[in-house]
Design a protein around this motif. Structure first.
Motif, PDB file in Angstrom:
ATOM      1  N   GLY A  18       0.847  -1.182   0.000  1.00  0.00           N
ATOM      2  CA  GLY A  18       0.000   0.000   0.000  1.00  0.00           C
ATOM      3  C   GLY A  18       0.887   1.238   0.000  1.00  0.00           C
ATOM      4  N   CYS A  61       4.180   3.872   3.213  1.00  0.00           N
ATOM      5  CA  CYS A  61       4.021   2.540   2.632  1.00  0.00           C
ATOM      6  C   CYS A  61       3.715   1.521   3.731  1.00  0.00           C
ATOM      7  CB  CYS A  61       5.304   2.136   1.916  1.00  0.00           C
ATOM      8  SG  CYS A  61       5.900   3.396   0.757  1.00  0.00           S
ATOM      9  N   PRO A  78      -0.475  -4.532   3.296  1.00  0.00           N
ATOM     10  CA  PRO A  78      -1.783  -4.949   3.784  1.00  0.00           C
ATOM     11  C   PRO A  78      -1.709  -6.374   4.341  1.00  0.00           C
ATOM     12  CG  PRO A  78      -1.978  -3.909   1.638  1.00  0.00           C
ATOM     13  CD  PRO A  78      -0.512  -4.114   1.901  1.00  0.00           C
TER      14      PRO A  78
END
Length: 185
Positions: free
Chosen positions: A27, A37, A40
């Motif tokens: 992400g 960053c 997930p």
């Protein structure tokens, strides 16, 4: 430093730096001064992360320097991004660990092995310019029950913890104790 103007460039930079596993989605959220960053988590990983301190955190890539720092899971990735931007504006540093570019190489070499213990020489090498002073330790690992100690009574330096982590990972993966190796952080 690579240019980091798009999510794709940031993802490629993080994969090249091996900050996240190669096969996982990352992400990425852009802020004024950086890219926030995170990886997930699957629902099973979320359960573990809720029980394990230090998991589920994020990292921030400074868009100006490319330096990657790691932040804990106590706040959301969006909150970390807002805090990072504010720290740039005010000049105050956030508490974080730099994960890339790496600053230290910890080298370990097996000195002796008996039926019950292993002795490793652990040496730290600076990867920064100008280089920082090197350090050397002796790490003794007890095989059963698993235990460890260093040549510094009552202390377990970060460098020895990094070597111990790599040594035990290699032993678990191969079934034998490594003769030598290194870990960078």
């Amino acid at each position: 430093m690579q240019e980091l103007h798009t999510r794709e460039q940031v993802a490629a930079y993080l994969r090249e730096a091996r900050v996240y596993p190669q096969d996982r989605e990352i992400g990425i959220f852009q802020t004024e001064f950086a890219w926030v960053c995170w990886m997930p988590l699957t629902s099973a990983e979320q359960v573990v992360a809720m029980r394990t301190p230090g998991t589920g955190g994020c990292c921030i890539v400074d868009a100006r320097t490319g330096v990657v720092t790691s932040y804990g899971a106590a706040r959301s990735w969006k909150t970390w991004g807002e805090m990072y931007d504010e720290s740039i504006r005010t000049g105050e540093r956030l508490p974080a660990q730099q994960v890339f570019p790496r600053q230290w190489r910890v080298v370990f070499q097996l000195i002796t092995e008996t039926a019950t213990e292993l002795d490793y020489r652990v040496t730290t090498e600076s990867l920064t310019q100008p280089p920082q002073p090197t350090a050397e330790y002796r790490l003794t690992i007890t095989k059963q029950p698993r235990g460890y100690r260093t040549n510094i009574p009552g202390a377990f330096p970060t460098d020895c913890a990094m070597a111990m982590s790599k040594i035990t990972m290699l032993q678990k993966n191969t079934g034998s104790w490594p003769e030598q190796g290194f870990q960078e952080y």
